[in-house]
Design an enzyme around this catalytic site. Structure first.
Site, short mmCIF file in Angstrom:
data_model
loop_
_atom_site.label_atom_id
_atom_site.label_comp_id
_atom_site.label_asym_id
_atom_site.label_seq_id
_atom_site.Cartn_x
_atom_site.Cartn_y
_atom_site.Cartn_z
N ASP A 1 75.12 20.70 49.15
CA ASP A 1 76.23 21.56 49.64
C ASP A 1 76.83 22.38 48.50
O ASP A 1 77.24 21.84 47.48
CB ASP A 1 77.31 20.69 50.30
CG ASP A 1 76.82 20.12 51.61
OD1 ASP A 1 76.83 20.83 52.61
OD2 ASP A 1 76.38 18.95 51.60
N ASP B 1 71.81 19.48 43.80
CA ASP B 1 72.85 19.17 44.77
C ASP B 1 72.55 19.98 46.05
O ASP B 1 71.85 20.99 45.98
CB ASP B 1 74.20 19.59 44.15
CG ASP B 1 75.36 19.39 45.10
OD1 ASP B 1 75.35 18.38 45.83
OD2 ASP B 1 76.28 20.24 45.11
O1 LIG Z 1 76.79 16.28 47.90
P1 LIG Z 1 78.12 16.69 47.38
O2 LIG Z 1 78.10 18.04 46.71
O3 LIG Z 1 78.76 15.64 46.53
O4 LIG Z 1 79.10 16.95 48.60
C1 LIG Z 1 79.42 15.89 49.42
C2 LIG Z 1 79.92 16.40 50.73
O5 LIG Z 1 79.10 17.49 51.13
C3 LIG Z 1 79.39 18.02 52.43
O6 LIG Z 1 80.68 18.58 52.45
C4 LIG Z 1 80.80 19.77 51.70
O7 LIG Z 1 80.10 20.83 52.36
C5 LIG Z 1 80.62 21.14 53.69
C6 LIG Z 1 79.72 22.21 54.28
O8 LIG Z 1 79.68 23.34 53.48
C7 LIG Z 1 82.08 21.58 53.56
O9 LIG Z 1 82.61 21.86 54.85
C8 LIG Z 1 82.88 20.48 52.90
O10 LIG Z 1 84.22 20.91 52.69
C9 LIG Z 1 82.26 20.12 51.54
O11 LIG Z 1 82.93 19.01 50.94
C10 LIG Z 1 79.27 16.91 53.44
O12 LIG Z 1 79.60 17.41 54.73
C11 LIG Z 1 80.15 15.72 53.09
O13 LIG Z 1 79.88 14.66 53.97
C12 LIG Z 1 79.82 15.25 51.69
O14 LIG Z 1 80.73 14.22 51.31
#
Ligand SMILES: O=P(O)(O)OC[C@H]1O[C@H](O[C@H]2O[C@H](CO)[C@@H](O)[C@H](O)[C@H]2O)[C@H](O)[C@@H](O)[C@@H]1O
Length: 264
Positions: free
Chosen positions: A110, A108
């Site tokens: 993020d 993964d």
């Molecule tokens: O790939 P995943 O683990 O399913 O996450 C999907 C989302 O990832 C990102 O958002 C997440 O990380 C951001 C940065 O740290 C944070 O600000 C956010 O709250 C997290 O949900 C990405 O920006 C999203 O578009 C994805 O949906």
């Protein structure tokens, strides 16, 4: 004679008992229009109750405001770890079980390769993590799976020898045969099964930007084959509103599916 039918609603206590009258008996009359609105409001509250609960629980590894929760962050973390044990604690068993098998790594992005941060455009991958992923990819086929747009995650990871599965798997590309760190991750798309939906998703992206623009801290991210509405920086008081705004846009697109992530 009027076609307006009045309906009488008595104020009822939550557990079924009727509230004793304090001064005057509590009774209101509603027109059919009022009643329809009341029922819609009730339905919205019921449908959104689970959405709000899961919105509150959607960031298990981070708590932005510990004073608003009854459990200290360390307790929340350890209770989460009970249900999601680290593979490192079972390393020997994993090694034994994988003997004679082809191992592939699925990572993964993020919150795994990068820390969770408030601004999704600044979720940079630490240099040490990039070196570790590069090492792993020398030994095993390695894929990054993410909800992000594939180009965006490539711009963070910058390693060409990997598979990238962007937009939750709707956009997958493997490394090109002559894989060097200079192909920008742009050649040889292997799998893009939802291309026909791109105009629709773009339309939804614009509608969501417009709809949520009045909510301070809301951010809409175009992930190509999906769209994320971020509420990490939105005051909790507005979470129900933003959930309803997203639902109201999605109601016009029955072919698209609404899911939730970490504060998205
Ligand atoms: O790939 P995943 O683990 O399913 O996450 C999907 C989302 O990832 C990102 O958002 C997440 O990380 C951001 C940065 O740290 C944070 O600000 C956010 O709250 C997290 O949900 C990405 O920006 C999203 O578009 C994805 O949906």
């Amino acid at each position: 004679m009027t076609n307006q039918q009045n309906v009488v609603v008595v104020d009822v206590k939550p557990h079924g008992g009727v509230k004793p009258p304090l001064s005057l008996p509590v009774a209101k009359s509603f027109s059919p229009q009022d009643l329809k609105l009341l029922l819609m409001k009730k339905r919205f509250e019921t449908e959104n109750a689970w959405v709000l609960d899961s919105m509150r629980a959607s960031s298990p590894t981070r708590i932005s405001n510990p004073t608003t929760t009854s459990l200290p962050e360390t307790d929340v973390k350890s209770s989460w770890i009970v249900h999601h044990p680290s593979a490192l604690n079972m390393f020997e068993q994993i090694v034994t079980a994988s003997k004679g098998k082809q191992i592939a790594m699925f990572l993964d992005y993020d919150g795994t390769l990068s820390p969770i941060v408030e601004d999704p455009d600044r979720a940079f991958m630490p240099r040490e993590m990039r070196a570790a992923v590069r090492d792993v990819a020398r030994y095993f086929p390695t894929a990054i799976l993410t909800g992000r747009c594939r180009d965006k995650v490539y711009s963070f990871v910058k390693l060409s020898g990997l598979y990238y599965a962007g937009s939750h798997g709707m956009d997958i590309k493997g490394p090109s045969k002559s894989s060097k760190d200079n192909n920008n991750g742009k050649q040889g798309v292997l799998f893009q099964p939802a291309s026909e939906f791109l105009p629709m998703i773009d339309e939804v992206y614009k509608a969501l930007v417009e709809k949520t623009k009045s909510i301070s801290g809301a951010k809409v991210e175009n992930n190509k084959f999906c769209v994320s509405v971020h509420y990490r920086c939105v005051d909790e008081k507005s979470w129900a509103t933003i959930a309803e705004q997203v639902r109201s846009v999605l109601n016009h697109y029955p072919k698209l599916k609404l899911t939730q992530g970490r504060k998205v």
